[in-house]
Design a protein around this motif. Structure first.
Motif, mmCIF file in Angstrom:
data_model
loop_
_atom_site.group_PDB
_atom_site.id
_atom_site.type_symbol
_atom_site.label_atom_id
_atom_site.label_comp_id
_atom_site.label_asym_id
_atom_site.label_seq_id
_atom_site.Cartn_x
_atom_site.Cartn_y
_atom_site.Cartn_z
ATOM 1 N N GLY A 107 -7.169 39.792 -35.149
ATOM 2 C CA GLY A 107 -5.943 39.231 -34.585
ATOM 3 C C GLY A 107 -6.141 38.728 -33.173
ATOM 4 O O GLY A 107 -5.645 37.654 -32.806
ATOM 5 N N THR A 108 -6.870 39.476 -32.360
ATOM 6 C CA THR A 108 -7.132 39.033 -30.983
ATOM 7 C C THR A 108 -7.977 37.767 -30.965
ATOM 8 O O THR A 108 -7.704 36.825 -30.208
ATOM 9 N N ALA A 109 -9.011 37.727 -31.818
ATOM 10 C CA ALA A 109 -9.880 36.548 -31.859
ATOM 11 C C ALA A 109 -9.119 35.319 -32.340
ATOM 12 O O ALA A 109 -9.268 34.228 -31.772
ATOM 13 N N THR A 110 -8.305 35.470 -33.384
ATOM 14 C CA THR A 110 -7.547 34.324 -33.885
ATOM 15 C C THR A 110 -6.501 33.864 -32.868
ATOM 16 O O THR A 110 -6.218 32.665 -32.763
ATOM 17 N N ALA A 111 -5.938 34.796 -32.108
ATOM 18 C CA ALA A 111 -4.988 34.402 -31.064
ATOM 19 C C ALA A 111 -5.687 33.589 -29.979
ATOM 20 O O ALA A 111 -5.149 32.583 -29.488
ATOM 21 N N LEU A 112 -6.900 33.995 -29.584
ATOM 22 C CA LEU A 112 -7.641 33.234 -28.576
ATOM 23 C C LEU A 112 -8.026 31.856 -29.114
ATOM 24 O O LEU A 112 -7.905 30.843 -28.400
ATOM 25 N N ILE A 113 -8.473 31.799 -30.377
ATOM 26 C CA ILE A 113 -8.841 30.509 -30.974
ATOM 27 C C ILE A 113 -7.612 29.617 -31.100
ATOM 28 O O ILE A 113 -7.686 28.402 -30.866
ATOM 29 N N SER A 114 -6.462 30.207 -31.446
ATOM 30 C CA SER A 114 -5.228 29.420 -31.532
ATOM 31 C C SER A 114 -4.824 28.875 -30.168
ATOM 32 O O SER A 114 -4.417 27.714 -30.040
ATOM 33 N N ALA A 115 -4.939 29.719 -29.128
ATOM 34 C CA ALA A 115 -4.626 29.243 -27.779
ATOM 35 C C ALA A 115 -5.576 28.123 -27.355
ATOM 36 O O ALA A 115 -5.163 27.125 -26.749
ATOM 37 N N ALA A 116 -6.867 28.255 -27.693
ATOM 38 C CA ALA A 116 -7.829 27.204 -27.380
ATOM 39 C C ALA A 116 -7.514 25.919 -28.134
ATOM 40 O O ALA A 116 -7.680 24.811 -27.602
ATOM 41 N N THR A 117 -7.035 26.050 -29.374
ATOM 42 C CA THR A 117 -6.659 24.868 -30.147
ATOM 43 C C THR A 117 -5.490 24.137 -29.513
ATOM 44 O O THR A 117 -5.472 22.904 -29.429
ATOM 45 N N VAL A 118 -4.499 24.900 -29.047
ATOM 46 C CA VAL A 118 -3.352 24.280 -28.375
ATOM 47 C C VAL A 118 -3.791 23.584 -27.092
ATOM 48 O O VAL A 118 -3.384 22.443 -26.806
ATOM 49 N N VAL A 119 -4.636 24.247 -26.303
ATOM 50 C CA VAL A 119 -5.105 23.656 -25.046
ATOM 51 C C VAL A 119 -5.883 22.373 -25.332
ATOM 52 O O VAL A 119 -5.695 21.342 -24.661
ATOM 53 N N SER A 120 -6.760 22.394 -26.327
ATOM 54 C CA SER A 120 -7.536 21.203 -26.676
ATOM 55 C C SER A 120 -6.634 20.075 -27.137
ATOM 56 O O SER A 120 -6.839 18.909 -26.776
ATOM 57 N N MET A 121 -5.626 20.411 -27.918
ATOM 58 C CA MET A 121 -4.704 19.398 -28.416
ATOM 59 C C MET A 121 -3.926 18.759 -27.272
ATOM 60 O O MET A 121 -3.723 17.542 -27.243
ATOM 61 N N VAL A 122 -3.524 19.563 -26.282
ATOM 62 C CA VAL A 122 -2.748 19.039 -25.159
ATOM 63 C C VAL A 122 -3.627 18.214 -24.231
ATOM 64 O O VAL A 122 -3.191 17.183 -23.694
ATOM 65 N N ALA A 123 -4.879 18.619 -24.044
ATOM 66 C CA ALA A 123 -5.709 18.036 -22.988
ATOM 67 C C ALA A 123 -6.676 16.971 -23.469
ATOM 68 O O ALA A 123 -7.415 16.414 -22.647
ATOM 69 N N ASN A 124 -6.718 16.630 -24.765
ATOM 70 C CA ASN A 124 -7.697 15.619 -25.194
ATOM 71 C C ASN A 124 -7.270 14.195 -24.877
ATOM 72 O O ASN A 124 -8.016 13.244 -25.120
ATOM 73 N N LEU A 125 -6.028 14.014 -24.366
ATOM 74 C CA LEU A 125 -5.548 12.740 -23.819
ATOM 75 C C LEU A 125 -5.399 11.627 -24.857
ATOM 76 O O LEU A 125 -5.259 10.456 -24.501
ATOM 77 N N GLY A 126 -5.429 11.975 -26.145
ATOM 78 C CA GLY A 126 -5.291 10.943 -27.172
ATOM 79 C C GLY A 126 -6.470 10.005 -27.259
ATOM 80 O O GLY A 126 -6.347 8.872 -27.747
ATOM 81 N N LEU A 127 -7.635 10.443 -26.815
ATOM 82 C CA LEU A 127 -8.797 9.561 -26.742
ATOM 83 C C LEU A 127 -9.363 9.223 -28.113
ATOM 84 O O LEU A 127 -10.029 8.193 -28.269
ATOM 85 N N GLY A 128 -9.114 10.063 -29.119
ATOM 86 C CA GLY A 128 -9.643 9.780 -30.444
ATOM 87 C C GLY A 128 -9.110 8.478 -31.012
ATOM 88 O O GLY A 128 -9.869 7.638 -31.524
ATOM 89 N N HIS A 129 -7.797 8.265 -30.945
ATOM 90 C CA HIS A 129 -7.226 7.021 -31.449
ATOM 91 C C HIS A 129 -7.582 5.836 -30.562
ATOM 92 O O HIS A 129 -7.625 4.690 -31.039
ATOM 93 N N MET A 130 -7.830 6.078 -29.271
ATOM 94 C CA MET A 130 -8.324 5.003 -28.424
ATOM 95 C C MET A 130 -9.711 4.564 -28.888
ATOM 96 O O MET A 130 -10.040 3.374 -28.873
ATOM 97 N N PHE A 131 -10.553 5.513 -29.336
ATOM 98 C CA PHE A 131 -11.852 5.157 -29.898
ATOM 99 C C PHE A 131 -11.687 4.256 -31.116
ATOM 100 O O PHE A 131 -12.404 3.265 -31.273
ATOM 101 N N ILE A 132 -10.745 4.595 -31.990
ATOM 102 C CA ILE A 132 -10.534 3.783 -33.201
ATOM 103 C C ILE A 132 -10.096 2.368 -32.820
ATOM 104 O O ILE A 132 -10.513 1.382 -33.440
#
Length: 473
Positions: free
Chosen positions: A45-70
Motif C-alpha cells: 500500500g505504501t509503495a503503490t501510494a508513492l507510485i500513484s503520487a509520482a504518476t500524478v506529479v508526472s502527469m501535471v509536470a510533463n507540460l503536454g509535450l507528448g502531443h507537441m511531438f506528434i
C-alpha cells in the motif's frame, strides 16, 4: 487478417500500441503477484501510494509535450528534430523534478496517510520515480509521432520484464519492504530510457544528436502546448491518476492496495481507447486518411472479449494475487469493466475534436467529467468504500458520453434543417430566374469580359475565296 492490419496504418499502430499495453499489463500482473506473495499488504500500500503520487506529479509536470511531438516532429529536418526532442525531454524532466520536491513537502502536511513521504529518502524516491515516468512517456510519444510504434512495444516490454526480474532479485535477497517495490519499479525505467536515448532514437531518425542549443526558441512552442494540449491531458488523465491518491487519503494505504490491484486489472480496458485515439491523432497529423468510425471499429474489436472475460472471471483473476484481493475488489472490478464503454466513447471523441483543432470543446468535456468523478469519489468513499471510486468513474464517463451523444444529435438536426432550407430556397431561386438586361437600340454590343470583341461580318482580304467569279468591289 494480419495482412489487412499491416496495410492499414491506423490499425497497425493501434495494434502495436495496444500490444505494448497488453504486454506491459501482463508482466505487471506478474510483478504485483510477486509483490503480493512476498511482501506484506501495508508495504504494498505504501509503495503503490508513492507510485500513484509520482504518476500524478508526472502527469501535471510533463507540460503536454507528448502531443507537441506528434504535431511537430513528422515534418521537421534532422537538426530541428534533435532540438525539439532534446528540449522537450529536458524541460519535461526538470519540471517534474521540481514538482516532485514540492509534492513531497506539501502532501504530508495535507494528509496524515502520506507521512511516509516526509524525509530525504522518500523525497528522492518520489523524484526519481516521477522523472522516470515522464521520460518514458515522452519517449513513447516520439515513436507514436512517427507511426513507428514497434519501437514503443519493444521498449515497454523490456521495461516491464526488467521490473519483474528486479523485484524477484530484491525479494530473494531479503529486502521485504516498500523500498523493494519502488526500486524495482524505477531503476529499470531509467535504464531503458537511457538506452532509448543512446541507441534507439538515432535508428528512428538517423543523424539525431542531443542538442541543448536553441532551448529558448522552444519555450514559445512549449507555452502553446501548455495552454492547449496540456490542460486537456490533465483533465483527461487526472482522475485515473488521482483516484489512488484519494483512496489513500480517505481510507488508508491498506485499502489502497485492494483498490490499486483491481484498478490495474481493469486498466487493460482503459488503455485500449487511448491507444487508438493517439494513433488516430498521429494519422491525421501525418495527413493520412483515418476516420472516426474506423477507429471506433478497431476499439470495439479489441475491447469486446477482454471486457467479457474480466466481467465474468474477474474475481478469479484477482484471486491469483490472494483471496483477500478477490473479496475486496471483485465488485469494484465489475463496475470498472462497465465504465470501459463510455470511456472509449469519450476518448475517441476528444481525439477527433483535437485533430480538428477544437481544443476548447475537448477541455470543457474533460473538465466536466473530471470534476464529477473526483467530487463524487471524495464524497462517497467513507460510505461505500473502494467501490465508490468505481461508481464515480462510471458516472463521470457516462455523463461525458451522454453529452457527446446530445452534441452529435444536435449537429445532425441543425444540418438536416439547414439542408432542408437550402433545398427549398435553392429550388425557388432556380425557378425564378432574373431577366437579362435589355440593350439599347443602335448601340454597340458590349463585349464579354475576358473575350475578344466580335469581328465584322465582312471577311478580311486574305481570307476571301480564290475563285474566277470573284470581283473587287
Amino acid at each position: 487478417m494480419l495482412k489487412a492490419v499491416g496495410r492499414d496504418s491506423l490499425a497497425r499502430n493501434s495494434a502495436l500500441i495496444m500490444a505494448s499495453t497488453v504486454g506491459t499489463s501482463g508482466l505487471g500482473y506478474l510483478y504485483w503477484m510477486v509483490a503480493a506473495r512476498e511482501l506484506p499488504r501495508p508495504a504494498i500500500g505504501t509503495a503503490t501510494a508513492l507510485i500513484s503520487a509520482a504518476t500524478v506529479v508526472s502527469m501535471v509536470a510533463n507540460l503536454g509535450l507528448g502531443h507537441m511531438f506528434i504535431q511537430r516532429l513528422p515534418e521537421t529536418g534532422t537538426a530541428a528534430w534533435s532540438r525539439i526532442v532534446s528540449a522537450g525531454l529536458l524541460l519535461g524532466c526538470s519540471a517534474t523534478a521540481f514538482a516532485s520536491i514540492a509534492a513531497a513537502l506539501v502532501l504530508p502536511r495535507l494528509a496524515g496517510n502520506f507521512a511516509f513521504l516526509d524525509g530525504f529518502t522518500a523525497t528522492a524516491a518520489l523524484v526519481a520515480t516521477a522523472v522516470a515516468l515522464t521520460a518514458s512517456m515522452l519517449l513513447d510519444y516520439v515513436f507514436v509521432a512517427h507511426r513507428a510504434s514497434q519501437g514503443m512495444l519493444w521498449r515497454n516490454l523490456a521495461l516491464a520484464a526488467g521490473k519483474v526480474l528486479a523485484l524477484a532479485g530484491l525479494t530473494a535477497a531479503g529486502l521485504a519492504s516498500a523500498s523493494a517495490v519502488v526500486l524495482a519499479w524505477t531503476v529499470p525505467s531509467l535504464v531503458v530510457s537511457a538506452y532509448t536515448l543512446r541507441w534507439s532514437l538515432p535508428r528512428l531518425r538517423p543523424g539525431y544528436r542531443p542538442a541543448v542549443a536553441g532551448l529558448g526558441t522552444e519555450l514559445r512552442h512549449v507555452r502553446g502546448s501548455l495552454t492547449g494540449h496540456h490542460l486537456i491531458n490533465l483533465a483527461q488523465a487526472g482522475p485515473s491518476a488521482l483516484l489512488p491518491v484519494l483512496v489513500t487519503a480517505r481510507l488508508g494505504a491498506a485499502e489502497n492496495a485492494h483498490f490499486y490491484v483491481a484498478w490495474m486489472t481493469a486498466s487493460v480496458l482503459f488503455m485500449v481507447s487511448p491507444a487508438v485515439a493517439s494513433a488516430l491523432y498521429a494519422e491525421r497529423t501525418n495527413a493520412a486518411g483515418a476516420t472516426l468510425p474506423r477507429a471506433a471499429a478497431v476499439t470495439l474489436v479489441v475491447i469486446g472479449v477482454p471486457a467479457a472475460v474480466l466481467f465474468v472471471a474477474g474475481g478469479w483473476i484477482l484471486g491469483l494475487f490472494s483471496p483477500a484481493y478477490a473479496a475486496a475488489g471483485g465488485l469494484l472490478l465489475k463496475i470498472l469493466v462497465l465504465a470501459a464503454i463510455p470511456d472509449a466513447i469519450t476518448n475517441l471523441a476528444v481525439a477527433h475534436w483535437r485533430s480538428l483543432g477544437e481544443l476548447r470543446r475537448c477541455l470543457w468535456l474533460n473538465v466536466l467529467m473530471a470534476t464529477a468523478c473526483l467530487t463524487l469519489t471524495w464524497l462517497w468513499l467513507p460510505s461505500f468504500g473502494i467501490e465508490a471510486a468505481g461508481l464515480a468513474w462510471l458516472t463521470g464517463q457516462t455523463l461525458g458520453a451522454l453529452l457527446i451523444a446530445v452534441n452529435a444529435g444536435r449537429r445532425r438536426l441543425v444540418r438536416f434543417v439547414f439542408c432542408g432550407f437550402a433545398r427549398v430556397f435553392g429550388y425557388a431561386a432556380r425557378e425564378r430566374v432574373a431577366p437579362r438586361p435589355r440593350r439599347p437600340r443602335g448601340g454597340p454590343r458590349p463585349a464579354a469580359q475576358g473575350r475578344p470583341a466580335p469581328r465584322s461580318r465582312r471577311p478580311s482580304p486574305h481570307s476571301r475565296p480564290r475563285s474566277r467569279s470573284w470581283r473587287v468591289p
